[in-house]
Write a protein that holds these residues in place. Structure first.
Motif, PDB file in Angstrom:
ATOM      1  N   ARG B 196       0.839  -1.208   0.000  1.00  0.00           N
ATOM      2  CA  ARG B 196       0.000   0.000   0.000  1.00  0.00           C
ATOM      3  C   ARG B 196       0.869   1.251   0.000  1.00  0.00           C
ATOM      4  O   ARG B 196       1.861   1.329   0.712  1.00  0.00           O
ATOM      5  CB  ARG B 196      -0.880   0.031   1.257  1.00  0.00           C
ATOM      6  CG  ARG B 196      -1.953  -1.021   1.205  1.00  0.00           C
ATOM      7  CD  ARG B 196      -3.029  -0.686   2.208  1.00  0.00           C
ATOM      8  NE  ARG B 196      -4.036  -1.740   2.208  1.00  0.00           N
ATOM      9  CZ  ARG B 196      -5.179  -1.673   2.863  1.00  0.00           C
ATOM     10  NH1 ARG B 196      -5.458  -0.615   3.597  1.00  0.00           N
ATOM     11  NH2 ARG B 196      -6.035  -2.659   2.806  1.00  0.00           N
ATOM     12  N   ARG B 197       0.450   2.231  -0.730  1.00  0.00           N
ATOM     13  CA  ARG B 197       1.213   3.465  -0.846  1.00  0.00           C
ATOM     14  C   ARG B 197       1.467   4.075   0.534  1.00  0.00           C
ATOM     15  O   ARG B 197       0.542   4.181   1.344  1.00  0.00           O
ATOM     16  CB  ARG B 197       0.447   4.474  -1.714  1.00  0.00           C
ATOM     17  CG  ARG B 197       1.324   5.538  -2.364  1.00  0.00           C
ATOM     18  CD  ARG B 197       0.487   6.466  -3.228  1.00  0.00           C
ATOM     19  NE  ARG B 197      -0.551   7.144  -2.442  1.00  0.00           N
ATOM     20  CZ  ARG B 197      -0.314   8.214  -1.660  1.00  0.00           C
ATOM     21  NH1 ARG B 197       0.899   8.729  -1.605  1.00  0.00           N
ATOM     22  NH2 ARG B 197      -1.287   8.759  -0.964  1.00  0.00           N
ATOM     23  N   GLY B 198       2.701   4.411   0.789  1.00  0.00           N
ATOM     24  CA  GLY B 198       3.030   5.098   2.034  1.00  0.00           C
ATOM     25  C   GLY B 198       3.350   4.177   3.189  1.00  0.00           C
ATOM     26  O   GLY B 198       3.826   4.642   4.225  1.00  0.00           O
ATOM     27  N   LEU B 199       3.103   2.877   3.030  1.00  0.00           N
ATOM     28  CA  LEU B 199       3.384   1.947   4.125  1.00  0.00           C
ATOM     29  C   LEU B 199       4.756   1.311   3.925  1.00  0.00           C
ATOM     30  O   LEU B 199       5.122   0.921   2.815  1.00  0.00           O
ATOM     31  CB  LEU B 199       2.304   0.861   4.162  1.00  0.00           C
ATOM     32  CG  LEU B 199       2.398  -0.182   5.285  1.00  0.00           C
ATOM     33  CD1 LEU B 199       2.323   0.474   6.663  1.00  0.00           C
ATOM     34  CD2 LEU B 199       1.271  -1.227   5.133  1.00  0.00           C
ATOM     35  N   ILE B 200       5.532   1.254   5.013  1.00  0.00           N
ATOM     36  CA  ILE B 200       6.811   0.534   5.015  1.00  0.00           C
ATOM     37  C   ILE B 200       6.781  -0.412   6.209  1.00  0.00           C
ATOM     38  O   ILE B 200       6.485   0.014   7.331  1.00  0.00           O
ATOM     39  CB  ILE B 200       8.012   1.502   5.176  1.00  0.00           C
ATOM     40  CG1 ILE B 200       8.094   2.494   4.012  1.00  0.00           C
ATOM     41  CG2 ILE B 200       9.316   0.726   5.351  1.00  0.00           C
ATOM     42  CD1 ILE B 200       8.800   1.983   2.782  1.00  0.00           C
ATOM     43  N   VAL B 201       7.057  -1.675   5.967  1.00  0.00           N
ATOM     44  CA  VAL B 201       7.121  -2.665   7.041  1.00  0.00           C
ATOM     45  C   VAL B 201       8.553  -3.167   7.151  1.00  0.00           C
ATOM     46  O   VAL B 201       9.168  -3.520   6.141  1.00  0.00           O
ATOM     47  CB  VAL B 201       6.151  -3.839   6.768  1.00  0.00           C
ATOM     48  CG1 VAL B 201       6.303  -4.919   7.831  1.00  0.00           C
ATOM     49  CG2 VAL B 201       4.706  -3.343   6.712  1.00  0.00           C
ATOM     50  N   LEU B 202       9.098  -3.173   8.367  1.00  0.00           N
ATOM     51  CA  LEU B 202      10.465  -3.644   8.590  1.00  0.00           C
ATOM     52  C   LEU B 202      10.436  -4.990   9.299  1.00  0.00           C
ATOM     53  O   LEU B 202       9.662  -5.184  10.246  1.00  0.00           O
ATOM     54  CB  LEU B 202      11.245  -2.638   9.448  1.00  0.00           C
ATOM     55  CG  LEU B 202      11.189  -1.176   9.003  1.00  0.00           C
ATOM     56  CD1 LEU B 202      12.097  -0.325   9.901  1.00  0.00           C
ATOM     57  CD2 LEU B 202      11.581  -1.038   7.546  1.00  0.00           C
ATOM     58  N   ARG B 203      11.262  -5.902   8.858  1.00  0.00           N
ATOM     59  CA  ARG B 203      11.393  -7.193   9.515  1.00  0.00           C
ATOM     60  C   ARG B 203      12.863  -7.426   9.860  1.00  0.00           C
ATOM     61  O   ARG B 203      13.758  -7.109   9.086  1.00  0.00           O
ATOM     62  CB  ARG B 203      10.913  -8.329   8.594  1.00  0.00           C
ATOM     63  CG  ARG B 203       9.451  -8.248   8.189  1.00  0.00           C
ATOM     64  CD  ARG B 203       8.470  -8.467   9.325  1.00  0.00           C
ATOM     65  NE  ARG B 203       8.559  -9.755   9.944  1.00  0.00           N
ATOM     66  CZ  ARG B 203       7.538 -10.601  10.088  1.00  0.00           C
ATOM     67  NH1 ARG B 203       6.331 -10.284   9.618  1.00  0.00           N
ATOM     68  NH2 ARG B 203       7.699 -11.736  10.724  1.00  0.00           N
ATOM     69  N   SER B 204      13.078  -8.018  11.026  1.00  0.00           N
ATOM     70  CA  SER B 204      14.414  -8.399  11.468  1.00  0.00           C
ATOM     71  C   SER B 204      14.575  -9.904  11.281  1.00  0.00           C
ATOM     72  O   SER B 204      13.657 -10.667  11.580  1.00  0.00           O
ATOM     73  CB  SER B 204      14.578  -8.049  12.950  1.00  0.00           C
ATOM     74  OG  SER B 204      15.707  -8.709  13.490  1.00  0.00           O
ATOM     75  N   PHE B 205      15.719 -10.324  10.796  1.00  0.00           N
ATOM     76  CA  PHE B 205      15.993 -11.756  10.712  1.00  0.00           C
ATOM     77  C   PHE B 205      16.688 -12.256  11.981  1.00  0.00           C
ATOM     78  O   PHE B 205      16.375 -13.318  12.517  1.00  0.00           O
ATOM     79  CB  PHE B 205      16.884 -12.046   9.498  1.00  0.00           C
ATOM     80  CG  PHE B 205      17.358 -13.475   9.445  1.00  0.00           C
ATOM     81  CD1 PHE B 205      16.539 -14.468   8.935  1.00  0.00           C
ATOM     82  CD2 PHE B 205      18.608 -13.830   9.927  1.00  0.00           C
ATOM     83  CE1 PHE B 205      16.961 -15.794   8.905  1.00  0.00           C
ATOM     84  CE2 PHE B 205      19.037 -15.157   9.896  1.00  0.00           C
ATOM     85  CZ  PHE B 205      18.207 -16.138   9.392  1.00  0.00           C
ATOM     86  N   GLY B 206      17.637 -11.474  12.494  1.00  0.00           N
ATOM     87  CA  GLY B 206      18.569 -11.975  13.506  1.00  0.00           C
ATOM     88  C   GLY B 206      17.968 -12.286  14.860  1.00  0.00           C
ATOM     89  O   GLY B 206      18.486 -13.136  15.584  1.00  0.00           O
ATOM     90  N   LYS B 207      16.869 -11.610  15.220  1.00  0.00           N
ATOM     91  CA  LYS B 207      16.349 -11.771  16.577  1.00  0.00           C
ATOM     92  C   LYS B 207      15.689 -13.131  16.761  1.00  0.00           C
ATOM     93  O   LYS B 207      16.072 -13.913  17.622  1.00  0.00           O
ATOM     94  CB  LYS B 207      15.376 -10.637  16.898  1.00  0.00           C
ATOM     95  CG  LYS B 207      16.066  -9.277  16.943  1.00  0.00           C
ATOM     96  CD  LYS B 207      15.079  -8.140  17.097  1.00  0.00           C
ATOM     97  CE  LYS B 207      15.786  -6.793  17.050  1.00  0.00           C
ATOM     98  NZ  LYS B 207      16.266  -6.444  15.688  1.00  0.00           N
ATOM     99  N   PHE B 208      14.661 -13.426  15.950  1.00  0.00           N
ATOM    100  CA  PHE B 208      13.926 -14.679  16.092  1.00  0.00           C
ATOM    101  C   PHE B 208      14.820 -15.866  15.762  1.00  0.00           C
ATOM    102  O   PHE B 208      14.765 -16.908  16.432  1.00  0.00           O
ATOM    103  CB  PHE B 208      12.700 -14.654  15.168  1.00  0.00           C
ATOM    104  CG  PHE B 208      11.864 -15.903  15.199  1.00  0.00           C
ATOM    105  CD1 PHE B 208      11.104 -16.221  16.317  1.00  0.00           C
ATOM    106  CD2 PHE B 208      11.827 -16.761  14.107  1.00  0.00           C
ATOM    107  CE1 PHE B 208      10.321 -17.376  16.342  1.00  0.00           C
ATOM    108  CE2 PHE B 208      11.043 -17.913  14.126  1.00  0.00           C
ATOM    109  CZ  PHE B 208      10.296 -18.218  15.244  1.00  0.00           C
ATOM    110  N   TYR B 209      15.674 -15.732  14.749  1.00  0.00           N
ATOM    111  CA  TYR B 209      16.541 -16.846  14.352  1.00  0.00           C
ATOM    112  C   TYR B 209      17.808 -16.922  15.206  1.00  0.00           C
ATOM    113  O   TYR B 209      18.579 -17.869  15.078  1.00  0.00           O
ATOM    114  CB  TYR B 209      16.856 -16.760  12.855  1.00  0.00           C
ATOM    115  CG  TYR B 209      15.638 -17.085  12.017  1.00  0.00           C
ATOM    116  CD1 TYR B 209      15.319 -18.400  11.712  1.00  0.00           C
ATOM    117  CD2 TYR B 209      14.768 -16.087  11.600  1.00  0.00           C
ATOM    118  CE1 TYR B 209      14.175 -18.719  10.991  1.00  0.00           C
ATOM    119  CE2 TYR B 209      13.623 -16.387  10.872  1.00  0.00           C
ATOM    120  CZ  TYR B 209      13.334 -17.705  10.577  1.00  0.00           C
ATOM    121  OH  TYR B 209      12.190 -18.016   9.874  1.00  0.00           O
TER     122      TYR B 209
END
Lengths: 343, 343
Positions: B196-209
Motif C-alpha cells: 500500500r502506498r506510504g506503508l513501510i514494514v520492517l522485519r528483522s531476521f537476527g532476533k527470532f533466528y
C-alpha cells in the motif's frame, strides 16, 4: 512468484525502476546470454583476488551476538595497523557502503569525478542531489565542492602521487580518494594523511583479500567526519563474521606481502598472454588488467564461448578488463582461448 | 593506540562526539562495571533468541564472490514466503539498516513516534533533519508526515491490530511499522498489506533466528519506495553468508513453528520465576519480558553480581527487561539469582 517486483526492480532497469549501473561479478548476465551453470564459468569480470585469504572458522558468538564496542575497536585497530595510519576510521559494509554515505556528509553542491572510473561514485552523488561533472585531469577537479579520485583508478590503473592529491585537497571543499585497489601499492596511499580536514580515504577489504562476499571496507577521515559517517551507518554496520575474519586477515602482514608479490608476477603473466594474442596493454592494477582490442564486444563473446567472463564498458568499444585467474586450470583455459583468438 | 579516536568516538559519548544511544547486547559495559570475561556472563540484555537456528556451513562462493542478482532474488523469495506477502521487498543489513535509510525517502518534516520504544527510530530521523514528537496513543500519531509504530512494541510488547494501523496509515504521510519482534505473532503482521502506498514494514531476521551477528533484515513496501531504498542501500547490501544462511533458515517453516511454540512456553516460565521473586509482569513479547521492580538499577546490579546482564532504561526507574535464557544451566543460574532476590 511472490517477489516478482523485487526480481525486476532493484537490479534490472525497467520503465518505472531506476537504471542499475553495470558491474563485474554478475555471472547471471553471462549465463543468460551464453548458457552454462555458474560452476562452468571462469569469472574474470571483477578485480577480486581469485586466491583468497584462507577463511578461518567463524566463532559461534560472531554469528549469534551483536558485535560489541570492543569487537569494533579491535577491527579498527587491525585496519589502522594494516593501512599504516593513526587517522580515525570506521568499518563499513564494503567500500561501496562508504560510497553510499559520503554524499550525505555535506549539503549537495557541485561534485567533480575524475573519469572514466567506477560508476557508483557519480550515481550515489546524483541520487542525493549533487550536480556531478566529470574531468579527465586532476587539475580540472579544482574548485569543486566535492572531488572524487579513484587511486589507483579502475579500470585504467592510473596512479596519482600523494603530493598531487594533497595539493588538490587544498583546492576543493572535500576530497574523496577511493583506494579500493591500493593494497599492492601502499606507498601511494593517503591513509596516513586521512585525518586532514576535508579528506576522506576509502579502503576495500574484499578485493585484495578475495573475500568480497563478506562486505567489509573502511572510511578514514577527520574525527568529526568519521563520527558523522558512523552515525549515518548506525550501530552494527558490519557482521560478526566480517569482524572475526577481517581482524585475522588484516593482522597477517606476511600473507599481504606474499600476495602482493604473487599478484605482481601474475599480472605480468596475463599481459604476456594478452599481448601474444595481439591485445595492447592499456593499464590496470595487479588485481586486474585493461587491454585495447579491435572490438570489445567480439572479444568478450569469444572468451564467453570458452566460458570465461570478462568486463567491457558502455563508454568504450575497444577496452576489455580481465581479473587474474586463480587455479592453474583456469590459467590454462584462458591461455588456450586467447591462443585461438590470435590464430 | 592508532585508532584511539575510533575507540572513543563512534560508540562512547564525549564532549565533541555524538551521544550514542544505549542498547542491549553490549557486554563491554557489564564487564567494565562488574568485571568478569565475556564467557562468564549470561547476556539477557537483548531480545535475541538464545537457541539459534543451526548455522549451516557457508559455501566458499558465498565468501569469495559478490552476491549476484539471482542470489538476492532467491533471498527475497524466501523472505516473501516466510512473511506471507507478495509485496516488493529488499534485503538489508538488519532492520537497523532500514531504520537508517527510511528517513531519506522523503524530505524532512514532522515525524511522530509511538513511545517509549526502540530509540534508534527517533535518532535516525533527527540525524536527517526531521522534527520528531513522541506520542503515547496511536490516535495521537495522526497528521504526522511520517509515523513510526514498533509492533509488537519494544520493550512493553504492546500489539496493535492490523486494522487499527491500516486506518492510521490513511491519516499520516507515511507509516513505518517496525515488526522486528513479529515472528511469534504473524497474524498481526502488516506484511501482506505492505505494498500500500506510504506503508513501510520492517522485519528483522537476527532476533527470532538468533543470528544477530549476521546482519540481515528486510524492508517491505510499495514498488517505488522499495526501488528507492534499494538504490539508497547500493548494490550488495547484505553478505553472501547472510544470503546462504538466511535462505536456509527462512525456508524452514517447521523450525519457525516449533520455535514460536517453545518461546511461548519459556516466556511463561520466565514470568513465573520473576513473579516468584516479587516482580510484576509489565508486558513483553515471547523473546523478552518486561518487569516492574522497586528499583531497576538495584535489580540489575543484583543480577550482575551473578554475572547475568539485563536491560534497564534511561526513561524508567522501575522497569527491567530480560531476554529468555537458552541452556538449562543458564535457566538454573537465573532462577537461583532471582530466588536470592526474593529472600
Amino acid at each position: 512468484m511472490p517477489n516478482a517486483h523485487f526480481l525486476r526492480a532493484p537490479h534490472v532497469a525497467t520503465a518505472d525502476a531506476p537504471v542499475r549501473r553495470d558491474h563485474g561479478g554478475d555471472l547471471d548476465a553471462a549465463m543468460a546470454h551464453f548458457g552454462g551453470a555458474a560452476q562452468d564459468w571462469i569469472d574474470l569480470s571483477t578485480g577480486i583476488n581469485a586466491c583468497p585469504y584462507p577463511v578461518p572458522p567463524v566463532p559461534e558468538a560472531a554469528w549469534t551476538r551483536l558485535p560489541t564496542r570492543a569487537d569494533m575497536a579491535r577491527l579498527a585497530a587491525a585496519a589502522a595497523a594494516a593501512y599504516g595510519t593513526t587517522a580515525p576510521l570506521v568499518p563499513l559494509a564494503g567500500a561501496q557502503a562508504a560510497i553510499q554515505l559520503v554524499p550525505l556528509l555535506d549539503s549537495p553542491g557541485e561534485a567533480a569525478v575524475l573519469a572514466p572510473t567506477y560508476n557508483e561514485h557519480r550515481a550515489a552523488l546524483e541520487a542525493r542531489g549533487w550536480r556531478v561533472r566529470e574531468a579527465t585531469h586532476v587539475r580540472d577537479l579544482a574548485g569543486a565542492d566535492l572531488a572524487v579520485v579513484v587511486n589507483p583508478n579502475n579500470p585504467d590503473g592510473r596512479l596519482h602521487a600523494p603530493a598531487d592529491l594533497l595539493a588538490l585537497g587544498e583546492k576543493v571543499g572535500r576530497l574523496v580518494v577511493d583506494e579500493s585497489f591500493m593494497d599492492m601499492t601502499p606507498e601511494a596511499s593517503l591513509a596516513a594523511y586521512a585525518a586532514r580536514r576535508g579528506l576522506i580515504v576509502l579502503r576495500s577489504f574484499g578485493k585484495f583479500y578475495g573475500i568480497a562476499g563478506l562486505r567489509l571496507g573502511f572510511a578514514l577521515g577527520s574525527g568529526p567526519d568519521i563520527d558523522r559517517l558512523a552515525d549515518l551507518a548506525g550501530p552494527w554496520p558490519v557482521s560478526g563474521a566480517a569482524i572475526a575474519i577481517g581482524c585475522r586477515a588484516l593482522e597477517d602482514r606476511v600473507w599481504a606481502r606474499e600476495t602482493a608479490t604473487r599478484l605482481k608476477a601474475e599480472a605480468l603473466r596475463l599481459d604476456r598472454l594478452a599481448t601474444s594474442a595481439g591485445w595492447r596493454c592499456a593499464g590496470g592494477t595487479d588485481l586486474f588488467r585493461l587491454y585495447e582490442v579491435p572490438d570489445a564486444v567480439a572479444a568478450r563473446a569469444h572468451l564467453a564461448r570458452a566460458a570465461i567472463w570478462v568486463r567491457i564498458f558502455p563508454w568504450s568499444r575497444t577496452l576489455v578488463r580481465l581479473g587474474l585467474p586463480g587455479r592453474a586450470a583456469h590459467w590454462a583455459r584462458l591461455a588456450a582461448a586467447l591462443e585461438r583468438r590470435a590464430e
